[in-house]
Design a protein around this motif. Structure first.
Motif, PDB file in Angstrom:
ATOM      1  N   ARG A 270     -21.448 -10.796 -13.845  1.00 23.38           N
ATOM      2  CA  ARG A 270     -20.210 -11.020 -14.445  1.00 23.38           C
ATOM      3  C   ARG A 270     -19.138  -9.838 -14.321  1.00 23.38           C
ATOM      4  N   GLN A 271     -19.773  -8.444 -14.658  1.00 22.78           N
ATOM      5  CA  GLN A 271     -19.215  -7.541 -14.579  1.00 22.78           C
ATOM      6  C   GLN A 271     -18.927  -6.970 -13.334  1.00 22.78           C
ATOM      7  N   GLN A 272     -19.743  -7.259 -12.315  1.00 25.89           N
ATOM      8  CA  GLN A 272     -19.561  -6.863 -10.881  1.00 25.89           C
ATOM      9  C   GLN A 272     -18.385  -7.748 -10.389  1.00 25.89           C
ATOM     10  N   GLN A 273     -18.452  -9.008 -10.768  1.00 26.35           N
ATOM     11  CA  GLN A 273     -17.345  -9.950 -10.265  1.00 26.35           C
ATOM     12  C   GLN A 273     -16.037  -9.461 -10.555  1.00 26.35           C
ATOM     13  N   GLN A 274     -16.050  -9.065 -12.086  1.00 26.09           N
ATOM     14  CA  GLN A 274     -14.931  -8.520 -12.692  1.00 26.09           C
ATOM     15  C   GLN A 274     -14.383  -7.262 -11.964  1.00 26.09           C
ATOM     16  N   ARG A 275     -15.257  -6.351 -11.720  1.00 25.41           N
ATOM     17  CA  ARG A 275     -14.689  -5.162 -10.941  1.00 25.41           C
ATOM     18  C   ARG A 275     -14.239  -5.237  -9.454  1.00 25.41           C
ATOM     19  N   LEU A 276     -14.960  -6.550  -9.003  1.00 27.36           N
ATOM     20  CA  LEU A 276     -14.420  -6.705  -7.619  1.00 27.36           C
ATOM     21  C   LEU A 276     -13.086  -7.336  -7.704  1.00 27.36           C
ATOM     22  N   LEU A 277     -12.757  -8.044  -8.799  1.00 32.60           N
ATOM     23  CA  LEU A 277     -11.497  -8.650  -8.865  1.00 32.60           C
ATOM     24  C   LEU A 277     -10.260  -7.860  -9.445  1.00 32.60           C
ATOM     25  N   ASP A 278     -10.800  -6.668 -10.136  1.00 34.63           N
ATOM     26  CA  ASP A 278      -9.924  -5.840 -10.645  1.00 34.63           C
ATOM     27  C   ASP A 278      -9.616  -4.877  -9.441  1.00 34.63           C
TER      28      ASP A 278
ATOM     29  N   SER B 130      -0.841   7.676  -1.916  1.00 31.79           N
ATOM     30  CA  SER B 130      -1.392   6.278  -1.861  1.00 31.79           C
ATOM     31  C   SER B 130      -2.841   6.544  -1.527  1.00 31.79           C
ATOM     32  N   ARG B 131      -3.157   7.599  -0.773  1.00 39.24           N
ATOM     33  CA  ARG B 131      -4.583   7.786  -0.235  1.00 39.24           C
ATOM     34  C   ARG B 131      -5.268   8.214  -1.655  1.00 39.24           C
ATOM     35  N   GLY B 132      -4.782   8.860  -2.630  1.00 37.84           N
ATOM     36  CA  GLY B 132      -5.374   9.326  -3.823  1.00 37.84           C
ATOM     37  C   GLY B 132      -5.556   8.162  -4.752  1.00 37.84           C
ATOM     38  N   ARG B 133      -4.674   7.217  -4.776  1.00 37.22           N
ATOM     39  CA  ARG B 133      -4.967   5.896  -5.804  1.00 37.22           C
ATOM     40  C   ARG B 133      -5.668   5.102  -5.113  1.00 37.22           C
ATOM     41  N   LEU B 134      -6.209   4.870  -3.844  1.00 38.56           N
ATOM     42  CA  LEU B 134      -7.057   4.354  -3.212  1.00 38.56           C
ATOM     43  C   LEU B 134      -8.517   4.841  -3.386  1.00 38.56           C
ATOM     44  N   THR B 135      -8.438   6.114  -3.297  1.00 36.48           N
ATOM     45  CA  THR B 135      -9.771   6.662  -3.726  1.00 36.48           C
ATOM     46  C   THR B 135     -10.288   6.749  -5.174  1.00 36.48           C
ATOM     47  N   GLN B 136      -9.065   6.725  -5.975  1.00 38.08           N
ATOM     48  CA  GLN B 136      -9.360   6.588  -7.503  1.00 38.08           C
ATOM     49  C   GLN B 136      -9.772   5.252  -7.893  1.00 38.08           C
ATOM     50  N   GLY B 137      -9.135   4.147  -7.158  1.00 39.10           N
ATOM     51  CA  GLY B 137      -9.507   2.800  -7.418  1.00 39.10           C
ATOM     52  C   GLY B 137     -11.172   2.456  -7.167  1.00 39.10           C
ATOM     53  N   ARG B 138     -11.525   2.927  -5.933  1.00 35.71           N
ATOM     54  CA  ARG B 138     -12.573   2.573  -5.312  1.00 35.71           C
ATOM     55  C   ARG B 138     -13.693   3.294  -6.274  1.00 35.71           C
ATOM     56  N   GLU B 139     -13.670   4.609  -6.872  1.00 33.45           N
ATOM     57  CA  GLU B 139     -14.575   5.282  -7.626  1.00 33.45           C
ATOM     58  C   GLU B 139     -14.427   4.729  -9.151  1.00 33.45           C
ATOM     59  N   PHE B 140     -13.282   4.414  -9.547  1.00 34.45           N
ATOM     60  CA  PHE B 140     -13.045   3.870 -11.124  1.00 34.45           C
ATOM     61  C   PHE B 140     -14.012   2.767 -11.230  1.00 34.45           C
ATOM     62  N   TYR B 141     -13.804   1.593 -10.175  1.00 35.01           N
ATOM     63  CA  TYR B 141     -14.392   0.379 -10.171  1.00 35.01           C
ATOM     64  C   TYR B 141     -15.815   0.432  -9.639  1.00 35.01           C
ATOM     65  N   ARG B 142     -16.430   1.648  -9.267  1.00 35.35           N
ATOM     66  CA  ARG B 142     -17.729   2.016  -9.035  1.00 35.35           C
ATOM     67  C   ARG B 142     -18.462   1.033  -7.883  1.00 35.35           C
ATOM     68  N   LEU B 143     -17.342   0.834  -6.871  1.00 35.73           N
ATOM     69  CA  LEU B 143     -17.864   0.204  -5.891  1.00 35.73           C
ATOM     70  C   LEU B 143     -18.456   0.840  -4.548  1.00 35.73           C
ATOM     71  N   SER B 144     -19.414   0.058  -3.892  1.00 31.90           N
ATOM     72  CA  SER B 144     -19.904   0.795  -2.748  1.00 31.90           C
ATOM     73  C   SER B 144     -18.918   0.621  -1.622  1.00 31.90           C
ATOM     74  N   PRO B 145     -18.893   1.335  -0.184  1.00 28.59           N
ATOM     75  CA  PRO B 145     -18.236   1.511   0.718  1.00 28.59           C
ATOM     76  C   PRO B 145     -18.000  -0.113   1.191  1.00 28.59           C
ATOM     77  N   GLN B 146     -19.264  -0.656   1.053  1.00 22.59           N
ATOM     78  CA  GLN B 146     -19.421  -1.870   1.829  1.00 22.59           C
ATOM     79  C   GLN B 146     -18.592  -2.933   0.870  1.00 22.59           C
ATOM     80  N   GLU B 147     -18.653  -2.897  -0.449  1.00 29.29           N
ATOM     81  CA  GLU B 147     -18.029  -3.741  -1.262  1.00 29.29           C
ATOM     82  C   GLU B 147     -16.408  -3.637  -1.150  1.00 29.29           C
ATOM     83  N   ALA B 148     -16.021  -2.374  -1.300  1.00 27.69           N
ATOM     84  CA  ALA B 148     -14.695  -2.132  -1.235  1.00 27.69           C
ATOM     85  C   ALA B 148     -14.143  -2.529  -0.063  1.00 27.69           C
TER      86      ALA B 148
END
Length: 353
Positions: free
Chosen positions: A270-278, A317-335
């Motif tokens: 559930r948390q993973q799905q929520q992170r992906l959605l966010d 924009s590049r900073g926001r993109l990187t920050q979003g990936r790290e904040f939601y703890r997504l793997s490169p494949q998931e992002a």
């Protein structure tokens, strides 16, 4: 009534009614009563009995008086073979019965190897002479050993009270201290205490991994082992219940652990799905806020490449993109999967603008 002894550690007692003027049904009831009284004695539940009809026809029975049939035979005598260690208990039981019935009987006691004592009486006090004389003829070591084994079968070991009684028996039959000690060890077998029997039986019970097995063939094997090692029935049942409790507790813990693991996995998903959605929402907002969808490329792949190139070109924009990936703890494949999904939808939407 003469027959070979089943064991040199047993004696045989025969009781025959000599009452000719008493109702045969009364004699029959008294003989049955005596049989039941003897079988109720501790350690004599499986004593060997022979009941004789008043026509002197033997009717074998093991451990209990036969149940009368539709046309019952009327008993006039019985014979019991019991361990030597139970000699005094059996004779006292017969004496109590005689004291109640006041019935004239012929009593015969056969003691190995070849002693036979007979007595006719209807008085318990006179029957006591049979007890005294019989004990003087009992072989000392088999008598002592049979009594020690009887205590061990009942209590699992020689308890302090049993040891005191055995001391009296030892003095009465004239055994030395060393002889008595050797016989005690022989009666106990490989396990010197009840605690050792508990430890061994518990170890054997560990082979049972499921509760259902204790109600099937496994328990029959364990029951036979308990009998072999002179572990009393009550103690064997206690250890069985103890193992059942352990198995049930282990099963409950395993069930609770499985439920906790499943709950944790569901929560993680559930948390993973929520992170992906966010992240999807964040990425979508970033693309919409930053880019001009009217200038999208003609093909989806070209569109994807152009959008990602524009996002990467701008530091903000590049900073926001990187920050979003790290904040939601997504793997490169998931992002990457979420980004492609968003871009596919935006590509389709751009064709409608």
């Amino acid at each position: 009534m003469a027959q070979a002894f089943a064991s040199n550690h047993s004696f045989r007692l025969s009781v025959k009614s000599l009452e000719h003027n008493v109702d045969p049904n009364v004699i029959h009831a008294r003989v049955q009563e005596l049989g039941r009284s003897i079988t109720r004695l501790s350690g004599l539940e499986h004593a060997t009995f022979n009941f004789f009809t008043q026509a002197k026809r033997p009717v074998p029975s093991l451990g209990k008086a036969p149940v009368p049939t539709a046309e019952p035979s009327l008993y006039g005598a019985l014979q019991v073979e019991a361990p030597l260690g139970k000699f005094r208990a059996v004779l006292r039981c017969v004496g109590d019965w005689l004291d109640r019935t006041k019935q004239n009987n012929l009593f015969a006691v056969e003691i190995p190897p070849a002693h036979t004592i007979t007595l006719t009486t209807n008085q318990a006090k006179v029957l006591a002479q049979l007890l005294t004389l019989g004990e003087s003829l009992l072989p000392p070591q088999p008598l002592y050993l049979a009594q020690a084994e009887g205590y061990i079968n009942t209590f699992g070991e020689i308890t302090p009270a049993a040891r005191a009684n055995l001391l009296l028996t030892r003095h009465r039959v004239g055994l030395s201290g060393d002889e008595a000690q050797d016989l005690n060890a022989r009666a106990m077998g490989p396990f010197k205490t009840l605690a050792e029997k508990y430890q061994h039986f518990r170890k054997e019970l560990l082979a049972c991994k499921q509760e259902i097995n204790l109600d099937e063939d496994f328990w029959q094997v364990m029951h036979d082992k308990a009998v072999t090692m002179s572990l009393p029935e009550a103690d064997a049942q206690f250890l069985k219940a103890e193992r059942l409790h352990t198995l049930r507790a282990e099963a409950d813990r395993a069930r609770q652990q499985a439920e906790a693991t499943a709950d944790a996995e569901r929560q993680r998903q559930r948390q993973q799905q929520q992170r992906l959605l966010d992240y999807r929402n964040t990425f979508e907002a970033l693309v919409v806020d930053t880019l001009n969808l009217h200038n999208a490329g003609p093909e989806p792949d070209t569109f994807h490449q152009e959008v990602m190139a524009r996002l990467s070109a701008a530091d903000f924009s590049r900073g926001r993109l990187t920050q979003g990936r790290e904040f939601y703890r997504l793997s490169p494949q998931e992002a990457d999967a979420q980004e492609k999904s968003v871009l596919n939808e935006l590509y389709l939407l751009s064709g409608l603008l």
